[in-house]
Design a protein around this motif. Sequence first.
Motif, PDB file in Angstrom:
ATOM      1  N   TYR A   1       0.835  -1.211   0.000  1.00 57.16           N
ATOM      2  CA  TYR A   1       0.000   0.000   0.000  1.00 57.16           C
ATOM      3  C   TYR A   1       0.873   1.266   0.000  1.00 57.16           C
ATOM      4  O   TYR A   1       0.503   2.285  -0.560  1.00 57.16           O
ATOM      5  CB  TYR A   1      -0.906  -0.015   1.241  1.00 57.16           C
ATOM      6  CG  TYR A   1      -1.768   1.203   1.391  1.00 57.16           C
ATOM      7  CD1 TYR A   1      -2.986   1.285   0.731  1.00 57.16           C
ATOM      8  CD2 TYR A   1      -1.374   2.275   2.188  1.00 57.16           C
ATOM      9  CE1 TYR A   1      -3.790   2.403   0.854  1.00 57.16           C
ATOM     10  CE2 TYR A   1      -2.168   3.395   2.325  1.00 57.16           C
ATOM     11  CZ  TYR A   1      -3.372   3.464   1.654  1.00 57.16           C
ATOM     12  OH  TYR A   1      -4.154   4.573   1.779  1.00 57.16           O
ATOM     13  N   TRP A   2       2.047   1.186   0.601  1.00 54.24           N
ATOM     14  CA  TRP A   2       2.921   2.344   0.786  1.00 54.24           C
ATOM     15  C   TRP A   2       3.954   2.521  -0.328  1.00 54.24           C
ATOM     16  O   TRP A   2       4.796   3.413  -0.238  1.00 54.24           O
ATOM     17  CB  TRP A   2       3.639   2.234   2.130  1.00 54.24           C
ATOM     18  CG  TRP A   2       2.689   2.130   3.278  1.00 54.24           C
ATOM     19  CD1 TRP A   2       2.394   1.010   3.994  1.00 54.24           C
ATOM     20  CD2 TRP A   2       1.898   3.179   3.837  1.00 54.24           C
ATOM     21  NE1 TRP A   2       1.470   1.306   4.971  1.00 54.24           N
ATOM     22  CE2 TRP A   2       1.144   2.623   4.893  1.00 54.24           C
ATOM     23  CE3 TRP A   2       1.748   4.529   3.548  1.00 54.24           C
ATOM     24  CZ2 TRP A   2       0.264   3.379   5.662  1.00 54.24           C
ATOM     25  CZ3 TRP A   2       0.873   5.280   4.325  1.00 54.24           C
ATOM     26  CH2 TRP A   2       0.142   4.705   5.358  1.00 54.24           C
ATOM     27  N   ASN A   3       3.916   1.702  -1.362  1.00 50.94           N
ATOM     28  CA  ASN A   3       4.950   1.731  -2.404  1.00 50.94           C
ATOM     29  C   ASN A   3       5.157   3.093  -3.066  1.00 50.94           C
ATOM     30  O   ASN A   3       6.261   3.420  -3.482  1.00 50.94           O
ATOM     31  CB  ASN A   3       4.668   0.688  -3.483  1.00 50.94           C
ATOM     32  CG  ASN A   3       4.980  -0.717  -3.029  1.00 50.94           C
ATOM     33  OD1 ASN A   3       5.569  -0.938  -1.962  1.00 50.94           O
ATOM     34  ND2 ASN A   3       4.569  -1.690  -3.819  1.00 50.94           N
ATOM     35  N   ARG A   4       4.128   3.894  -3.161  1.00 53.40           N
ATOM     36  CA  ARG A   4       4.265   5.212  -3.805  1.00 53.40           C
ATOM     37  C   ARG A   4       4.687   6.301  -2.820  1.00 53.40           C
ATOM     38  O   ARG A   4       5.033   7.398  -3.228  1.00 53.40           O
ATOM     39  CB  ARG A   4       2.957   5.606  -4.477  1.00 53.40           C
ATOM     40  CG  ARG A   4       2.635   4.733  -5.659  1.00 53.40           C
ATOM     41  CD  ARG A   4       1.422   5.221  -6.359  1.00 53.40           C
ATOM     42  NE  ARG A   4       1.190   4.418  -7.552  1.00 53.40           N
ATOM     43  CZ  ARG A   4       0.257   4.685  -8.414  1.00 53.40           C
ATOM     44  NH1 ARG A   4      -0.541   5.721  -8.239  1.00 53.40           N
ATOM     45  NH2 ARG A   4       0.104   3.918  -9.461  1.00 53.40           N
ATOM     46  N   VAL A   5       4.651   6.003  -1.541  1.00 52.58           N
ATOM     47  CA  VAL A   5       4.962   6.991  -0.505  1.00 52.58           C
ATOM     48  C   VAL A   5       6.392   6.844   0.015  1.00 52.58           C
ATOM     49  O   VAL A   5       7.106   7.833   0.195  1.00 52.58           O
ATOM     50  CB  VAL A   5       3.960   6.863   0.676  1.00 52.58           C
ATOM     51  CG1 VAL A   5       4.332   7.778   1.812  1.00 52.58           C
ATOM     52  CG2 VAL A   5       2.547   7.113   0.195  1.00 52.58           C
ATOM     53  N   THR A   6       6.811   5.616   0.261  1.00 55.77           N
ATOM     54  CA  THR A   6       8.091   5.381   0.926  1.00 55.77           C
ATOM     55  C   THR A   6       9.321   5.896   0.184  1.00 55.77           C
ATOM     56  O   THR A   6      10.271   6.322   0.855  1.00 55.77           O
ATOM     57  CB  THR A   6       8.271   3.888   1.260  1.00 55.77           C
ATOM     58  OG1 THR A   6       8.100   3.106   0.073  1.00 55.77           O
ATOM     59  CG2 THR A   6       7.264   3.456   2.310  1.00 55.77           C
ATOM     60  N   PRO A   7       9.362   5.912  -1.156  1.00 52.34           N
ATOM     61  CA  PRO A   7      10.576   6.414  -1.808  1.00 52.34           C
ATOM     62  C   PRO A   7      10.939   7.855  -1.411  1.00 52.34           C
ATOM     63  O   PRO A   7      12.116   8.204  -1.370  1.00 52.34           O
ATOM     64  CB  PRO A   7      10.250   6.320  -3.301  1.00 52.34           C
ATOM     65  CG  PRO A   7       9.281   5.187  -3.390  1.00 52.34           C
ATOM     66  CD  PRO A   7       8.431   5.333  -2.145  1.00 52.34           C
ATOM     67  N   ALA A   8       9.951   8.655  -1.072  1.00 53.86           N
ATOM     68  CA  ALA A   8      10.209  10.046  -0.683  1.00 53.86           C
ATOM     69  C   ALA A   8      10.971  10.144   0.637  1.00 53.86           C
ATOM     70  O   ALA A   8      11.599  11.174   0.919  1.00 53.86           O
ATOM     71  CB  ALA A   8       8.892  10.813  -0.579  1.00 53.86           C
TER      72      ALA A   8
END
Length: 105
Positions: free
Chosen positions: A35-42
Motif C-alpha cells: 500500500y505504501w509503495n508510492r509513498v516510501t521512496p520520498a
Amino acid sequence: MMPNPLTRNNVTVTGNRGARKTIVFVNGLGTDQSYWNRVTPAFANDYRLVLFDNVGAIEANQEYFRENQFRYLNVNGYATDLLEICSTLDLNGDTVLVGHSLGAM
C-alpha cells in the motif's frame, strides 16, 4: 508458542538503515505493506523505514490468524502486534508512525 513478530507480520526494514530516525508505516485491513509503495521512496534517503503486514492480510500468516482469531476481534490485537514489532526492533523515541485506516487507530 508465539512466532517471532518479524516473521509473523512479514516485516520489511528498508530505506537508510543507519538513519537516526525511523518511520513505521501501518496499513489498514484489506491491504498489505505494498500500500505504501508510492509513498516510501520520498523518505528512503533520510529515514529507516519499517513496513509490515497485519495478521490475516497475506497468505503467509493466514493460519496464525485462524488459530488466534479472538486476538483480532478488535484493534487491541493489531496494536499488540505493532508494539511487539517495535520492541523486537528496539525502536526508540525517534520513531514516527504513519497509519492508514486501522493502522491509524
